[in-house]
Design a protein around this motif. Structure first.
Motif, mmCIF file in Angstrom:
data_model
loop_
_atom_site.group_PDB
_atom_site.id
_atom_site.type_symbol
_atom_site.label_atom_id
_atom_site.label_comp_id
_atom_site.label_asym_id
_atom_site.label_seq_id
_atom_site.Cartn_x
_atom_site.Cartn_y
_atom_site.Cartn_z
ATOM 1 N N SER A 281 0.863 -1.194 0.000
ATOM 2 C CA SER A 281 0.000 0.000 0.000
ATOM 3 C C SER A 281 0.896 1.240 0.000
ATOM 4 O O SER A 281 2.072 1.186 0.408
ATOM 5 N N ASP A 283 0.839 3.827 1.938
ATOM 6 C CA ASP A 283 1.298 4.209 3.284
ATOM 7 C C ASP A 283 2.460 3.329 3.754
ATOM 8 O O ASP A 283 3.424 3.821 4.339
ATOM 9 N N LYS A 284 2.364 2.029 3.469
ATOM 10 C CA LYS A 284 3.440 1.125 3.904
ATOM 11 C C LYS A 284 4.732 1.396 3.119
ATOM 12 O O LYS A 284 5.823 1.438 3.680
ATOM 13 N N LYS A 286 5.574 4.176 1.654
ATOM 14 C CA LYS A 286 6.088 5.501 2.048
ATOM 15 C C LYS A 286 6.817 5.381 3.400
ATOM 16 O O LYS A 286 7.886 5.980 3.593
ATOM 17 N N ALA A 287 6.249 4.604 4.306
ATOM 18 C CA ALA A 287 6.884 4.451 5.628
ATOM 19 C C ALA A 287 8.251 3.757 5.482
ATOM 20 O O ALA A 287 9.216 4.141 6.146
ATOM 21 N N LYS A 317 2.377 11.324 -3.149
ATOM 22 C CA LYS A 317 0.950 11.266 -2.777
ATOM 23 C C LYS A 317 0.286 9.959 -3.180
ATOM 24 O O LYS A 317 -0.658 9.523 -2.542
ATOM 25 N N GLN A 319 -1.796 9.273 -5.628
ATOM 26 C CA GLN A 319 -3.236 9.404 -5.872
ATOM 27 C C GLN A 319 -3.560 9.540 -7.361
ATOM 28 O O GLN A 319 -2.689 9.831 -8.171
#
Ligand code: A3P
Length: 354
Positions: A281, A283-284, A286-287, A317, A319
């Motif tokens: 994902s 978020d993962k 990016k982290a 982003k 998106q």
């Protein structure tokens, strides 16, 4: 000077006027650019040192190649495919290495042969360099570190390339599997603009008006964008090719991962596919912020920290439709006209929102 390539193309440096203008607007691009014909493909000058090696590269039947124009979802797709093949239960320690170390970037040597050479070679912690030393004893780094490392890399290789089909081995699709990823030109433009500003090796100085001009004049690296898309799209019925769209992957990752599972014959369970989707994902990823194998010190050197702090790093982003916050109506109109001119009759419809 014209250089004849094995692919049948010729390469020429840009004119003095064009080079001076590009160096002013992109002062990081000191290695210079060549234009490869036919096609007008824009590549860094050190491409000439590896072009024939890439054209002759021996792919294996088990290989998978992620092919994209930059900023269309390459890293995301590499991470999905690598995990589907090598880490379906998301329990492999090998997954800790940065994506582009595990999933090699076929032509990356062209970026290591110029200005970045000393810096890349000085990072002794780089797993790519370590594997090069282990797998290729006695090999000369000047002949290309990555191209020699990947030739010797064991197991199923998940490649990344931004090169277009005509510059790769002509039997590529009959030899191996290719996943071509496309993204709508407006989101790609925003993402590429960000990339050109965070990368010190590019260092774009202008505003979005100027960037849209460069894009629609087909003067950005790996362009022309529309011809890149065309070369992928026209082969879409070949059984060796799967065409994936960033927007569809974002809208329904499970549907796309199911298709990829069939295409790759990975035979994953629903639970494994769910785990892969979670692990990849935005978020993962990016982290983890691990797209290229390099230490923090080098990351700071090659990425403009001011832009990173204000506008985000490589994982910005993720998106669909962010261009609506960034492009003026005039910039959108310019991209629309360029799209109309190039995409007419192609039968390709990008999504601009999901
Ligand atoms: P944005 O700049 O719009 O955020 P590439 O890997 O081809 O260079 O593409 C980079 C783009 O893909 C960036 O787009 C990046 O944020 C986005 N991206 C990377 N990983 C992603 C993920 N897991 N989910 C969605 N988008 C992702």
């Amino acid at each position: 000077m014209t250089t004849q390539l094995k692919s049948g193309h010729t390469a020429e440096p840009l004119s003095d006027e064009e080079s001076a203008r590009i160096l002013k607007d992109f002062p990081g691009q000191v290695d210079g650019l060549v234009r490869v014909q036919p096609g007008g493909w824009i590549l860094p000058t050190p491409y000439l040192e590896i072009a024939d090696k890439i054209y002759d590269f021996k792919f294996h039947e088990s290989d998978v190649v992620v092919m994209t124009h930059p900023k269309c979802g390459t890293t995301w797709t590499q991470e999905i495919l690598w995990n589907m093949v090598h880490n379906p239960n998301i329990d492999s320690p090998a997954a800790e290495e940065a994506v582009n170390g595990r999933s090699p970037y076929l032509e990356v040597d062209m970026f290591f042969m110029g200005k970045m050479k000393e810096m890349i070679l000085s990072d002794t912690s780089n797993p790519m360099l370590k594997q090069f030393a282990e797998l290729c004893p006695g090999a000369n780094p000047a002949d290309g570190i990555e191209i020699q490392r990947v030739a010797a890399m064991p197991g199923i290789r998940i490649f990344k390339t931004h090169l277009t089909f005509p510059l790769l081995p002509p039997d590529l699709l009959d030899t191996t599997k290719v996943v071509y990823v496309g993204r709508n030109p407006k989101d790609m433009c925003i993402s590429y603009n960000h990339h050109y500003r965070i990368s010190r090796t590019l260092d774009f100085q202008g505003d979005m008006d100027l960037f849209v001009d460069y894009l629609t004049n087909d003067e950005l690296l790996y362009g022309p964008y529309w011809d890149h898309i065309k070369e992928g799209w026209k082969r879409r019925d070949h059984p060796g090719l799967y065409v994936l769209f960033f927007e569809n992957l974002k809208a329904d990752p499970m549907a796309e991962v199911r298709e990829l599972d069939k295409f790759l014959d990975t035979d994953l369970t629903e639970e494994q596919m769910t785990k892969v989707i979670e692990h990849t994902s935005f978020d993962k990823m990016k982290a983890r912020d691990a797209f290229f194998p390099m230490n923090e010190e080098m990351k700071k050197k090659i990425m403009n920290q001011e832009v990173v702090q204000k506008e985000g790093g490589f994982f910005r982003k993720g998106q669909v439709g962010d261009f609506k916050n960034k492009l003026t109506p005039a910039q959108e109109s310019k991209i629309d006209a360029w799209t109309k001119m190039n995409a007419e009759g192609m039968g390709i419809e990008f999504k601009y929102s999901i």
